[in-house]
Design a protein around this motif. Structure first.
Motif, short mmCIF file in Angstrom:
data_model
loop_
_atom_site.label_atom_id
_atom_site.label_comp_id
_atom_site.label_asym_id
_atom_site.label_seq_id
_atom_site.Cartn_x
_atom_site.Cartn_y
_atom_site.Cartn_z
N ALA A 54 0.86 -1.19 0.00
CA ALA A 54 0.00 0.00 0.00
C ALA A 54 0.89 1.24 0.00
CB ALA A 54 -0.91 0.00 1.24
N SER A 102 -6.19 0.16 0.11
CA SER A 102 -6.31 1.44 -0.58
C SER A 102 -7.69 2.05 -0.37
CB SER A 102 -6.08 1.24 -2.09
OG SER A 102 -6.28 2.44 -2.79
N THR A 110 -0.04 1.03 -6.08
CA THR A 110 -0.69 -0.12 -5.43
C THR A 110 -1.28 -1.05 -6.49
OG1 THR A 110 -1.19 1.36 -3.59
CG2 THR A 110 -2.30 -0.77 -3.58
#
Ligand code: F6R
Length: 364
Positions: A54, A102, A110
């Protein structure tokens, strides 16, 4: 619509008891006190390693998740900054689990790591706030956060909902792998159920926090310290402060203090210490003593037991309710967010639209 709030960020901070409750309701059978996950195309018993990737605040949620996966499920976890994993050489053995966190579900780095993980035979789970997003669409399993639309550029309610979902996955993994008993699961679920109530108590500290923010707003640098799951929260606190108030801040694992950052400490530096009375509390107290001995102005965020046992001169102590260690990150996030918010308001910055930042980073 900001309702009665001056900024979306303030509204979103205050929505947390509610949206965390919604998110919990999605993963918890309250009557049975069990975690209920969507159907998984894999068995947690076959997973040998978890990769979490992330960016930004979502990365810090992932770092917190690592502690839970390791403790509750005895699963080794690598938490990776998406832009690093993307161009790195991390070997991903096929059949393992990769989790992408996310808010927007559109973050370019990501998404790229998700595709990389998929190409390397990982089972792809995403924890996203926008269920129609690209990351959600490309995942094998979507575990939504039910935070509702997050408008403020600084992530707040999405973060605490991400923590809730990661904790639920870790508990389910712990059960599936035989590391947690039915009773352990009940106890953990009960602790999660109490989070919205503790968050409401945390929000009541706002007047006190607003006063402390005046001191923060006068500072050039601020240090955040924590151990265990409070360490990622220290990183998150520092990120929140710098992105909206433009005050330089750094988060450190408290044990790292003497390996460098202690050189910064003098009377001008506020040091925010995030330290619930958990199994590493005493260790953090000795770090606080090192800070106090050098004139650092400590703001301690703790619970009643911690406040009683912290025998260190501090500028202020914010006292949250007592709660099991498994859920402190969700609740302790709130004072940290409010401190950044009020410092930014005092600085007169554009809180919801800080300079140079975009809500969704779709370019690398
Ligand atoms: C910090 C912040 C950013 C985002 C990061 C990831 O407050 O908002 O650090 O967390 O850009 O964004 P998402 O979660 O949309 O992938």
């Amino acid at each position: 619509d900001k309702g009665n709030f001056r900024h979306f960020m303030a509204k979103e901070i205050h929505e947390q008891p509610e949206v965390v409750g919604h998110t919990l309701a999605h993963y918890v059978d309250f009557a049975a006190e069990r975690i209920v996950l969507p159907d998984l195309p894999f068995d947690f018993r076959d997973i040998e390693r978890v990769t979490i990737a992330a960016c930004g605040t979502a990365y810090y949620a992932g770092l917190t998740g690592k502690y839970w996966f390791e403790r509750l499920a005895r699963l080794p976890v690598a938490v990776e900054i998406a832009s690093e994993l993307r161009y790195g050489d991390a070997p991903l053995a096929p059949g393992n689990l990769a989790v992408f966190v996310s808010q927007s579900g559109e973050t370019a780095d990501t998404l790229a790591t998700l595709r990389h993980a998929k190409a390397n035979g990982q089972h792809v789970v995403s924890v996203v706030n926008v269920p129609t997003s690209t990351i959600a669409r490309e995942s094998d399993v979507v575990m939504p956060t039910l935070a509702g639309p997050e408008i403020g550029v600084a992530s707040t309610k999405a973060f605490t909902c991400q923590l809730v979902v990661l904790a639920c996955i870790a508990i389910a993994a712990g059960r599936a792998r035989g590391n947690l008993s039915e009773d352990d699961e009940r106890r953990l679920v009960r602790a999660l159920t109490e989070v919205p109530r503790h968050m409401t108590a945390a929000l009541a500290l706002e007047p006190e926090i607003e006063k402390l923010a005046r001191d923060i707003a006068k500072s050039r640098d601020v240090l955040y310290l924590g151990r265990g799951t409070s360490f990622p929260l220290a990183l998150e606190g520092a990120l929140k402060l710098k992105e909206i108030s433009y005050i330089h801040a750094e988060g450190y694992a408290a044990g790292e203090l003497k390996h460098g950052p202690i050189a910064l400490i003098d009377e001008t530096i506020p040091v925010i210490v995030i330290a619930p009375h958990d199994r590493v509390f005493e260790k953090t107290v000795s770090n606080m003593q090192e800070v106090a001995a050098r004139g650092g102005r400590i703001i301690l965020v703790t619970d009643p037991q911690g406040a009683k046992e912290a025998t260190v001169e501090s500028l202020a102590t914010l006292v949250l309710p007592h709660m099991p260690a498994s859920v402190t990150p969700m609740v302790y996030a709130l004072p940290v967010q409010m401190l950044a918010y009020h410092a930014a308001v005092i600085m007169g910055t554009d809180v919801d639209q800080p300079r140079n930042l975009a809500k969704s980073v779709t370019v690398e």
